[in-house]
Design an enzyme around this catalytic site. Structure first.
Site, PDB file in Angstrom:
ATOM      1  CE  LYS A 707      16.867  -7.412   4.883  1.00  0.00           C
ATOM      2  NZ  LYS A 707      16.017  -6.734   5.913  1.00  0.00           N
ATOM      3  CG  ASP A 807       6.922  -6.000   9.177  1.00  0.00           C
ATOM      4  OD1 ASP A 807       5.756  -6.432   9.192  1.00  0.00           O
ATOM      5  OD2 ASP A 807       7.655  -6.077   8.178  1.00  0.00           O
TER       6      ASP A 807
END
Length: 975
Positions: A707, A807
């Site tokens: 990422k 989340d």
């Protein structure tokens, strides 16, 4: 009028009246049966005696009350009998009906004004604790007789209609526990007959307490807790002379408590806790002679506890979490009624009244975190009622009173962080109900009694001067979860029977003088998470059996006299802390610990060697010279080749030089150049709000996910997200949490390298059109549910401090090649904890649309229960295959609302069945049609659906913990 004619007319009137009565009850029984059969679902057979009878008399039916004088039906009370359906307005066709109570059932959908208008003759309407939705219904002028209206604990939304302030006879109005989002209308001050007004726990818009409520001279209960009140308490509050119960707690009220509060002559209970009130305690409190409960805790009140307040005959006095100071008046000990005293987290000083408890039956006593000195009051348990004794973080001195050893009611004791000394009374150890004992950081001496209470769950004695052996009686405490005896002077062997404590989670024995070997029969320690035996005199080898404790995350055996090798079985553990330093261990470090990150926990063992950790002696030095020479030659050759390659690469780059900060969290066979050179457009496999994700296949054959976080002025949170991922994933290891392998940061970028999940995210597989066949088997979906729950439970319950993901969603649950789940993306996990200003917290939404718990809209706070709600949405996705905001749900409806309404609402298609009764209904209405119907376990689906409904409860307090969720999913019985 001639007398015969008068008698005839009188006879006719009598006959007519009798005829009316005889036809009335048959008509009413007909209405009841029609409503039962067409508007209700009696799944529990609670209304089985509602059947036609020869008398046509329903007065003996369940829930029916008749007026014996004229044989008319006046009341229907079907509370808590488990009926389903919509609002059964048909009952109101009975014109003599006065009271209709349908509380604690499963009624749902909205209430139409036209159907409610039929009920205008009612005096009582109670629809509380159901599942009604939509706006509150209007109550037009026709409701002139209505006296009690209870619509609490439903899912009503929007404003309180103006018509509610125009019901002339209304005495009780209860709307608590809904989702009302307007403001509290001042017009409610017009209800002159009102005795109870309860609007608590609604997410109203921020606003003041309407001063018009001071007009309610008959009001006895005002319950407005948790309704977003701001500003000062209006002086008009003192006009409520009939008030007995005032509860304005859990709001944001500020300023001083008005002196006019002394006008509440009849008040018995005042609860203003959890606000922002300031100033000193009003002297007017001393005039409230009927007051028995006063809770002003969790504010910013200053000044002293006055004699006038201390002299009140209160049952409960809660002043904790304020800024109060000074000494406690002696008059407090004269109160014969005092049962609960909470003064903790203030700045009180001096000695406590020594006669406390002499005249009262104190049950809960908490004066912790102040600056009290002197001895503990010895009469606290004179009436043998004291259950909780909490005095920690003061400067109490002297011995523990002998009288406490006779306190058979005592259950919970926390007296740590004081200057108490001497020996603990022998009878105190043996108190039969004692469950929690924490007395660390004092100056206690002597030994632990052999008659210690078998009810104990936690025994915390650290940082004292206790000595002697640990009694074998400790092995007979079956409920023990934690033993903490560190920093004392205990000696001798640890009783081997301690391994039989099957519920033990933490064992802390460091910094004593224990000897002998570490017990090795530890298979029953299945819940053990922390074991610290460091700084003792243990000898022998490290038990290999410790490697079987799957929940163990903290192992410290440093500074002992342990010998032998480090058992390779320990590498099976997911350890956050591993320390065996300063022993006499030898041999090669097992591969699982052969990493620089474990170096500090291996030092001080001259016999240990490693082929990887350069600071430790090389194991190759012990091999034959010929082998050593070969290794050296190979190494030199590799170094030469590597140097040439480096030279060529450096030349190709010219004079530019990059400086990177890299960290490896696992043993990896690559460096930053291997990663950065592969971050090309062709390798992009996804993009999120924080960055792009690449699939990188390295030269070693290993595939990793990388990422690269977005940077620049438009992404000021990049560094926060980067640090959040590192500080959470970098320190935790769990089979159901994605592994962070490597991080790299430069001046212009932040990169995170993870293990690669071949099957992508759960969201991709569930909702991707070309992948629908990969989750056709329910067993695979169920395994994903359990695994993801275990990962979240680990974050909430086993990490110290606990981690809230913030989340949770299907796109953040990744699937490996066997479709086993890994919770991923921790970019929000700790970021919000760092944001201290409200503006900063508001700038970053915690969670994703469709997964966010409803309370976040008005509290802006995210807790573990927020994660639980989001996980409940994921469970619903697994069951239905639908996205959280699927367009098929219609406007203003999401997956949770659709599921709730579908499961709990009756419909023509379902007939009399429901989710628990009809497998066909589950198949056609809820369960993903792509699931294989042959192998699908519908009982298990129902169980998971029930868990999902618990997780998505509107109120956080009703949601289970993630640890409980795991238990419910694994349990063979339905929750």
């Amino acid at each position: 009028m001639p007398r015969p004619l008068f008698l005839f007319l009188l006879l006719c009137i009598s006959c007519s009246s009798g005829f009316s009565e005889t036809v009335s009850l048959p008509r009413e029984s007909e209405i009841l049966l029609r409503v039962k059969n067409t508007q209700l679902e009696d799944k529990n057979k609670s209304l089985q005696n509602w059947v036609p009878n020869t008398d046509h008399n329903p007065c003996n039916w369940t829930g029916i009350t008749c007026d014996a004088r004229n044989q008319s039906l006046v009341s229907i009370d079907l509370s808590e009998i488990g009926i389903y359906g919509e609002f059964p307005f048909g009952f109101c066709r009975i014109q003599t009906l006065q009271n209709l109570s349908l509380a604690f059932n499963f009624l749902s959908n909205s209430i139409s004004p036209s159907s409610l208008l039929l009920c205008s003759h009612l005096r009582l309407l109670n629809l509380s604790d159901n599942f009604f939705v939509g706006k509150l219904p209007e109550f037009p002028p026709e409701f002139s007789e209505l006296r009690v209206l209870d619509l609490s604990t439903n899912n009503f939304t929007g404003d309180i209609p103006a018509s509610f302030g125009q019901i002339p006879s209304l005495r009780v109005l209860i709307l608590s526990g809904n989702l009302l989002s307007g403001t509290i209308p001042p017009s409610l001050g017009n209800l002159s007959e009102l005795t109870r007004l309860e609007l608590a726990y609604n997410p109203f818009k921020q606003g003041p307490l309407p001063p018009q409520l001071g007009n309610l001279s008959s009001l006895e209960t005002l319950f407005l807790a948790g309704v977003n009140l701001v500003g000062e308490i209006p002086p008009s509050i003192g006009s409520l002379t009939s008030l007995k119960n005032l509860d304005l707690s859990q709001n944001s009220l500020s300023g001083n408590i008005p002196n006019s509060i002394s006008g509440l002559k009849n008040v018995e209970q005042i609860e203003l806790f959890d606000n922002q009130l300031s100033g000193e305690l009003p002297q007017g409190f001393g005039n409230l002679s009927n007051l028995i409960l006063l809770d002003l805790s969790q504010n910013a009140l200053t000044g002293k506890l006055t004699h006038a307040i201390a002299s009140l005959r209160l049952y409960s006095l809660n002043l904790n979490d304020n800024l109060l100071e000074g000494e406690i008046p002696e008059s407090l000990a004269s109160n014969p009624n005092l049962q609960q005293l909470k003064l903790f987290n203030n700045s009180f000083t001096g000695k406590l009244p020594q006669d406390l408890g002499q005249k009262s039956e104190i049950q809960e006593f908490d004066v912790s975190t102040n600056d009290f000195v002197g001895e503990l009051p010895k009469y606290l348990c004179k009436r043998n009622k004291l259950e909780r004794l909490i005095t920690f973080a003061n400067r109490f001195s002297g011995t523990l009173p002998e009288q406490y050893g006779e306190c058979g009611s005592l259950q919970y004791v926390r007296i740590q962080n004081n200057q108490l000394s001497g020996q603990v009374p022998p009878m105190f150890w043996a108190l039969p109900g004692l469950q929690f004992l924490e007395m660390s950081n004092n100056r206690f001496q002597g030994s632990v009694s052999a008659s210690i209470s078998t009810a104990l769950t936690k025994l915390i004695l650290s940082a004292n001067a206790f000595s002697g052996k640990l009694p074998t009686r400790i092995c007979q405490l079956p409920h023990l979860l934690e033993i903490d005896v560190r920093k004392n002077r205990f000696t001798g062997d640890v009783p081997t029977c301690v391994t039989g404590l099957t519920k033990l989670q933490k064992l802390k024995m460091q910094e004593n003088m224990f000897t002998g070997e570490i017990p090795n029969n530890v298979a029953l320690w299945t819940d053990m998470t922390e074991l610290n035996l460091s700084f003792n005199r243990f000898s022998g080898s490290i038990p290999r059996e410790l490697g079987g404790l799957q929940d163990l995350t903290y192992l410290d055996l440093a500074v002992n006299s342990l010998t032998g090798e480090i058992p390779v079985e320990l590498t099976n553990l997911r350890l956050n802390q591993f320390n065996v330093s300063d022993n006499n261990l030898h041999g090669e470090v097992p591969s699982g610990f052969n990493h620089q990150v474990y170096l500090s926990g291996l030092m001080g063992n001259p016999g240990l060697c490693s082929a990887v950790i350069k600071t430790l002696p090389s194991c190759s030095k012990r091999r034959p010279f010929s082998l050593l020479a070969i290794v050296v030659l190979v190494a030199c050759g590799s170094l030469l080749v590597g140097s040439m390659l480096w030279f060529l690469k450096s030349k190709a780059r010219g004079k530019s030089k990059r400086s990177y900060l890299s960290t490896a969290f696992q043993r990896v066979g690559f460096n930053e150049e291997d990663i950065l050179s592969n971050l090309t457009r062709e390798n992009v496999i996804g993009a999120g709000s924080s960055g792009r994700v690449y699939r990188v296949r390295l030269k070693t054959g290993q595939t990793v996910a990388v990422k690269k976080l977005f940077s620049g002025a438009q992404k000021p949170d990049t560094e926060l997200v980067f640090r959040a991922e590192i500080e959470t994933l970098g320190r935790i290891r769990h089979a159901n949490i994605v592994k962070l392998l490597f991080s790299c940061s430069g001046d212009e970028f932040r990169v995170l390298v993870y293990e690669y999940m071949e099957n992508g995210s759960l969201g991709d597989v569930l909702h991707g059109e070309d992948r629908c066949g990969e989750l056709m088997e329910w067993s695979r979906r169920f395994a994903i549910a359990v695994g993801a729950a275990q990962g979240l439970a680990y974050l909430h319950h086993d990490c110290v401090p606990a981690i809230v993901h913030r989340d949770v969603k299907s796109n953040n649950i990744l699937l490996d090649h066997e479709f086993l789940p890994r919770v991923a993306d921790f970019g929000l996990a700790k970021t919000l904890q760092r944001e201290t200003t409200q503006a900063a917290a508001m700038s970053r939404v915690a969670g994703s649309y469709g997964y966010i718990a409803p309370e976040y809209a008005y509290t802006m706070k995210v807790t573990e229960k927020s994660d639980v709600y989001s996980f409940g949405v994921v469970l619903m996705e697994l069951i239905t295959g639908k996205r959280p905001n699927d367009s098929s749900f219609g406007e203003n409806r999401d997956l949770v609302k659709w599921i709730t309404e579908t499961v709990l609402s009756p419909s023509p298609e379902r007939g009399s069945g429901n989710m628990g009764e009809g497998k066909d209904y589950i198949m056609t209405k809820i369960v993903d049609p792509r699931l294989n119907p042959v192998t699908c376990d519908y009982d298990e689906v129902e169980k998971v659906l029930n868990v999902a409904l618990l997780c998505t409860s509107a109120f956080p307090i009703n949601r289970p913990s993630m640890r409980r969720v795991v238990e419910l999913l694994k349990d063979h019985k339905l929750p």
